[in-house]
Design an enzyme around this catalytic site. Structure first.
Site, PDB file in Angstrom:
ATOM      1  N   VAL A 135      -2.821  -0.528   3.684  1.00 53.52           N
ATOM      2  CA  VAL A 135      -3.860  -0.307   2.670  1.00 53.52           C
ATOM      3  C   VAL A 135      -5.040   0.409   3.314  1.00 53.52           C
ATOM      4  CG1 VAL A 135      -3.178  -2.332   1.336  1.00 53.52           C
ATOM      5  CG2 VAL A 135      -4.923  -2.556   3.108  1.00 53.52           C
ATOM      6  N   ARG A 143     -10.363  13.805  -0.752  1.00 48.61           N
ATOM      7  CA  ARG A 143     -11.422  12.909  -0.283  1.00 48.61           C
ATOM      8  C   ARG A 143     -12.084  13.443   0.989  1.00 48.61           C
ATOM      9  NH1 ARG A 143      -7.934   7.874   0.861  1.00 48.61           N
ATOM     10  NH2 ARG A 143      -6.805   9.562   1.859  1.00 48.61           N
ATOM     11  N   CYS A 199     -10.312   9.902   8.093  1.00 49.22           N
ATOM     12  CA  CYS A 199      -9.984   9.139   9.306  1.00 49.22           C
ATOM     13  C   CYS A 199     -10.909   9.358  10.491  1.00 49.22           C
ATOM     14  CB  CYS A 199      -8.557   9.455   9.721  1.00 49.22           C
ATOM     15  SG  CYS A 199      -7.394   9.085   8.419  1.00 49.22           S
ATOM     16  N   PRO A 210     -11.645   1.797   4.574  1.00 50.18           N
ATOM     17  CA  PRO A 210     -12.722   2.789   4.683  1.00 50.18           C
ATOM     18  C   PRO A 210     -13.946   2.227   5.411  1.00 50.18           C
ATOM     19  CG  PRO A 210     -12.665   1.849   2.474  1.00 50.18           C
ATOM     20  CD  PRO A 210     -11.523   1.239   3.231  1.00 50.18           C
ATOM     21  N   GLU A 230      -0.347   4.012  12.611  1.00 51.40           N
ATOM     22  CA  GLU A 230       0.325   5.262  12.251  1.00 51.40           C
ATOM     23  C   GLU A 230      -0.510   6.446  12.743  1.00 51.40           C
ATOM     24  OE1 GLU A 230       3.435   5.781  11.002  1.00 51.40           O
ATOM     25  OE2 GLU A 230       2.727   7.707  11.703  1.00 51.40           O
ATOM     26  N   PHE A 256      -9.769  18.859   2.882  1.00 50.03           N
ATOM     27  CA  PHE A 256     -10.367  18.875   4.233  1.00 50.03           C
ATOM     28  C   PHE A 256      -9.529  19.631   5.238  1.00 50.03           C
ATOM     29  CE2 PHE A 256      -8.043  15.798   6.909  1.00 50.03           C
ATOM     30  CZ  PHE A 256      -7.182  15.271   5.970  1.00 50.03           C
ATOM     31  N   GLY A 294       0.846  -1.190   0.000  1.00 51.84           N
ATOM     32  CA  GLY A 294       0.000   0.000   0.000  1.00 51.84           C
ATOM     33  C   GLY A 294       0.880   1.238   0.000  1.00 51.84           C
TER      34      GLY A 294
HETATM   35  C1  UGA Z   1      -6.149  12.411  11.879  1.00 54.59           C
HETATM   36  C2  UGA Z   1      -5.368  12.414  13.191  1.00 54.59           C
HETATM   37  O1  UGA Z   1      -5.132  13.752  13.613  1.00 54.59           O
HETATM   38  C3  UGA Z   1      -4.032  11.686  13.030  1.00 54.59           C
HETATM   39  O2  UGA Z   1      -3.370  11.595  14.285  1.00 54.59           O
HETATM   40  C4  UGA Z   1      -4.299  10.284  12.479  1.00 54.59           C
HETATM   41  O3  UGA Z   1      -3.102   9.562  12.294  1.00 54.59           O
HETATM   42  C5  UGA Z   1      -5.019  10.399  11.156  1.00 54.59           C
HETATM   43  O4  UGA Z   1      -6.278  11.082  11.375  1.00 54.59           O
HETATM   44  C6  UGA Z   1      -5.266   9.016  10.628  1.00 54.59           C
HETATM   45  O5  UGA Z   1      -5.952   8.231  11.296  1.00 54.59           O
HETATM   46  O6  UGA Z   1      -4.711   8.658   9.584  1.00 54.59           O
HETATM   47  P1  UGA Z   1      -6.081  13.896   9.675  1.00 54.59           P
HETATM   48  O7  UGA Z   1      -7.465  13.401   9.493  1.00 54.59           O
HETATM   49  O8  UGA Z   1      -5.111  13.729   8.569  1.00 54.59           O
HETATM   50  O9  UGA Z   1      -5.397  13.183  10.951  1.00 54.59           O
HETATM   51  O10 UGA Z   1      -6.096  15.448  10.031  1.00 54.59           O
HETATM   52  P2  UGA Z   1      -6.455  16.259  11.362  1.00 54.59           P
HETATM   53  O11 UGA Z   1      -5.392  17.218  11.602  1.00 54.59           O
HETATM   54  O12 UGA Z   1      -6.826  15.346  12.457  1.00 54.59           O
HETATM   55  O13 UGA Z   1      -7.739  17.070  10.900  1.00 54.59           O
HETATM   56  C7  UGA Z   1      -9.010  16.429  10.746  1.00 54.59           C
HETATM   57  C8  UGA Z   1     -10.082  17.464  10.527  1.00 54.59           C
HETATM   58  O14 UGA Z   1     -10.310  18.217  11.703  1.00 54.59           O
HETATM   59  C9  UGA Z   1      -9.776  18.476   9.435  1.00 54.59           C
HETATM   60  O15 UGA Z   1     -10.928  18.685   8.663  1.00 54.59           O
HETATM   61  C10 UGA Z   1      -9.382  19.717  10.196  1.00 54.59           C
HETATM   62  O16 UGA Z   1      -9.609  20.901   9.488  1.00 54.59           O
HETATM   63  C11 UGA Z   1     -10.280  19.613  11.410  1.00 54.59           C
HETATM   64  N1  UGA Z   1      -9.756  20.327  12.592  1.00 54.59           N
HETATM   65  C12 UGA Z   1      -8.580  19.973  13.163  1.00 54.59           C
HETATM   66  C13 UGA Z   1     -10.495  21.358  13.132  1.00 54.59           C
HETATM   67  O17 UGA Z   1     -11.606  21.702  12.639  1.00 54.59           O
HETATM   68  N2  UGA Z   1     -10.030  22.021  14.235  1.00 54.59           N
HETATM   69  C14 UGA Z   1      -8.850  21.673  14.813  1.00 54.59           C
HETATM   70  O18 UGA Z   1      -8.473  22.311  15.847  1.00 54.59           O
HETATM   71  C15 UGA Z   1      -8.108  20.629  14.265  1.00 54.59           C
END
Ligand code: UGA
Length: 620
Positions: free
Chosen positions: A156, A412, A342, A159, A227, A404, A67
């Site tokens: 991989v 996505r 996520c 979802p 991760e 996002f 992946g």
């Molecule tokens: C999230 C987790 O933060 C990671 O630790 C994890 O590894 C990852 O999922 C995963 O499982 O792969 P990610 O979804 O990439 O990471 O990004 P985030 O920074 O968590 O942001 C998620 C959403 O929350 C975004 O839409 C962001 O704009 C929003 N967000 C984040 C807010 O609205 N306010 C905040 O203070 C922080």
């Protein structure tokens, strides 16, 4: 709880022969092992549970990552970069994705990723630059890469299930099962199999059963090492993780496998940050970490609604609450709700797990985190319509930001999609979209795919949704601009903001305190020199070798005027210019609180722009 099932062998044999497998014939490589480099010497905070087995300690020389997506690609890259003595290969069923990993335009836009790939994949001028990928034969690659590996990561996508039992909540294990099946067929006895993908608790049992069904009597060690990198900061998160989790079985062999993986990370991660747990705890901890982050966001977003209704200021509330060390200030920024592939998926997976365990009240509790998230963006869309006199007919609406979150090209699961859907029902003249990090073609593709998938909720003949590669064209003749991603380009470029941006990026290496430079020192020096020269990409240490060219159908090469590192706007947005070309009355809806500070909002007001911000009453 689906993953803990015991499916019979024939089912997997069928699957192996008919379904597409993730690891299908395509791979990209780290460069040939380079000269051994000095690594940080770290105090042994990780007390190896298996110190009594130190004699039999296994050392990993060859890693295959099944992946090469948002998790697998960057993870494989950083591991290869930090362990020049280990051969790291990533394989993926998507041939185009692998072609792009082996070219100048990578399939993922992450700050710092390209520099790291250039060294890990191509070698550097200071070391051997032979790239074994050149000699690779693609049709046997996956098989061979798995067969030669001492350790295989499964990275991989997992979802949410779209249909069938548990649809909308359970985890879709199709790609994961296919990867395990492929590993079962090709891996050598004794290979360490590591779950990197986020999976439901007790999935390791499924892996164990599948391996046993295919290869009875052959021993494999199964670890869970989820991760925690986030999109947009993937490289920083990988280089400086808060923790690395390694879940293993409590057998001597399981512990030795955990130690072998810990050694791979210890090349750059302090041992104290490498945490050993049992396998189920590691699997569950990953889902819970994301669920708790999501819960925090839904909590603060619920309070933003109260602020808008009462006149309390959400930023002041966040500052007051977040300064309590028990609460903490991070991840408390209100907005249009969390997106991405996520957080929602993992909360739903927790809901499904709780339901499967008969814990209805637990499931119900977590379900509310998701529904609050949905209501947040709906509330934002309804605010836009309400402010524009309850009609969007004949009006152009511009959306700044599609991904996002900032600094990612991942299109996505964008919360913006729900906003577009709601606004389109109001029949505006046009919905214009601009995102400095995303390829317009990718945005278009995602919107079209979503429309097709959700036919019932998208009007057939709604207004055009046009994706622009120029922010000023996107905003020209617009009645209302919505900020839906917190890109720094959208912030107002008054001095206060420039200073904040500069200082948040600066990084001071402590190079000369050591006799030999570590890789982390070199990275720090590289970043620091880039900042001094004020360019975001380049080769200040002159250690890159030539990059491979892109394939003829590379979507990034087709995009005129983009820079190799991604799609960043050339400069910050000039709001004076934008306001000049907007239609009156000029509206700005800040869904990310980036125009929020009062002095900035009042400067916007001086441009004749009415700002409506999440968690704050309008400034009319
Ligand atoms: C999230 C987790 O933060 C990671 O630790 C994890 O590894 C990852 O999922 C995963 O499982 O792969 P990610 O979804 O990439 O990471 O990004 P985030 O920074 O968590 O942001 C998620 C959403 O929350 C975004 O839409 C962001 O704009 C929003 N967000 C984040 C807010 O609205 N306010 C905040 O203070 C922080």
């Amino acid at each position: 709880m689906p993953p803990a099932g015991h499916p019979d062998e024939s089912m997997y044999q069928d699957m192996a022969s008919s379904s597409p497998t993730t690891p299908d014939d395509h791979s990209f490589f780290s460069s040939a092992p380079r000269a051994e480099r000095q690594v940080d010497h770290i105090s042994p905070g990780y007390s190896s549970p298996s110190s009594q087995f130190a004699d039999a300690h296994r050392s990993v020389r060859n890693i295959c990552c099944v992946g090469a997506g948002y998790v697998g690609g960057p993870t494989a890259t950083v591991i290869a970069y930090q362990n020049p003595h280990i051969r790291v290969t990533a394989v993926d069923r998507d041939a185009q994705r692998i072609r792009r990993w082996n070219s100048r335009h990578l399939p993922i836009n992450e700050p710092g990723l390209r520099d790291m790939v250039r060294i890990a994949r191509d070698g550097s001028k200071g070391f051997s630059s032979a790239n074994e990928a050149d000699g690779g034969s693609l049709d046997v690659e996956t098989e061979r890469c798995i067969a030669e590996a001492d350790l295989v990561f499964i990275a991989v996508n997992t979802p949410t299930k779209g249909s069938g039992v548990g649809a909308g909540a359970a985890t879709d294990m199709t790609a994961f099962e296919a990867a395990v099946c492929e590993i079962a067929r090709h891996a050598r006895a004794g290979t360490i199999v590591v779950e990197k993908s986020t999976v439901p608790c007790r999935t390791a049992q499924l892996v164990q059963d599948m391996l046993a069904a295919h290869r009875p009597g052959v021993r494999f060690d199964i670890l869970s090492s989820p991760e925690f990198l986030a999109a947009g900061t993937a490289i920083q998160d990988l280089l400086r993780p808060d923790r690395v989790l390694i879940g293993s079985s409590p057998t001597p062999s399981g512990r030795r496998a955990a130690d072998a993986l810990a050694d791979v990370y210890a090349a750059w991660v302090p041992r104290a940050r490498i945490i050993g747990t049992n396998v189920w705890s590691a699997e569950l901890a990953k889902v819970v970490a994301n669920a708790m982050l999501a819960q925090r966001l839904s909590s603060i977003n619920s309070i933003s609604a109260i602020c808008e209704a009462t006149g309390a200021d959400i930023d002041e509330v966040v500052a007051a609450v977040g300064s309590d060390a028990r609460v903490g200030a991070r991840f408390l920024k209100p907005g249009i709700g969390f997106g991405g592939s996520c957080l929602k998926k993992d909360v739903l997976s927790l809901v499904y797990l709780a339901e499967s365990l008969g814990l209805g009240h637990v499931a119900e509790y977590w379900r509310h985190v998701v529904s609050m998230n949905e209501q947040q963006r709906d509330r934002f869309s309804r605010r836009v319509v309400r402010c524009l006199n309850n009609t969007l007919v004949g009006k152009k609406i511009t959306i700044l930001g599609f991904a996002f979150k900032a600094n990612t090209s991942d299109v996505r699961e964008s919360p913006t999609m729900d906003i577009i859907r709601t606004l389109r029902d109001e029949n505006p003249l046009e919905i214009a979209i601009f995102d400095p990090c995303c390829n317009p073609a990718a945005v278009r593709q995602e919107i079209e795919a979503t429309m097709k998938r959700d036919q019932n909720t998208w009007k057939a003949n709604g207004c055009p949704v046009i994706i622009y590669s120029d922010v000023y064209e996107a905003c020209a003749a617009s009645n209302a601009i919505l900020i839906t991603t917190e890109c720094y380009e959208f912030k107002i470029t008054w001095q206060a903001y420039s200073i904040e941006r500069e200082s948040s990026k600066r990084f001071y290496p402590t190079l000369f305190a050591r006799r030999k430079l570590t890789e982390m020192d070199i990275i720090a020096l590289h970043e620091s020199l880039l900042q001094l020269s004020k360019c975001e990409e380049g080769d200040p240490l002159r250690r890159f070798v030539e990059e491979p060219l892109c394939a003829e159908d590379c979507p990034d090469c087709e995009l005129v005027g983009t820079r190799a590192g991604g799609y960043r706007a050339e400069a910050d947005v000039d709001w004076r210019k934008i306001s000049h070309h907007m239609k009156k009355p000029r509206w700005l809806f800040d869904g990310k609180g980036i125009i929020a500070p009062k002095e900035i909002a009042s400067k916007m007001a001086s441009l004749g722009i009415h700002v409506e911000s999440i968690g704050r009453q309008g400034n009319l």
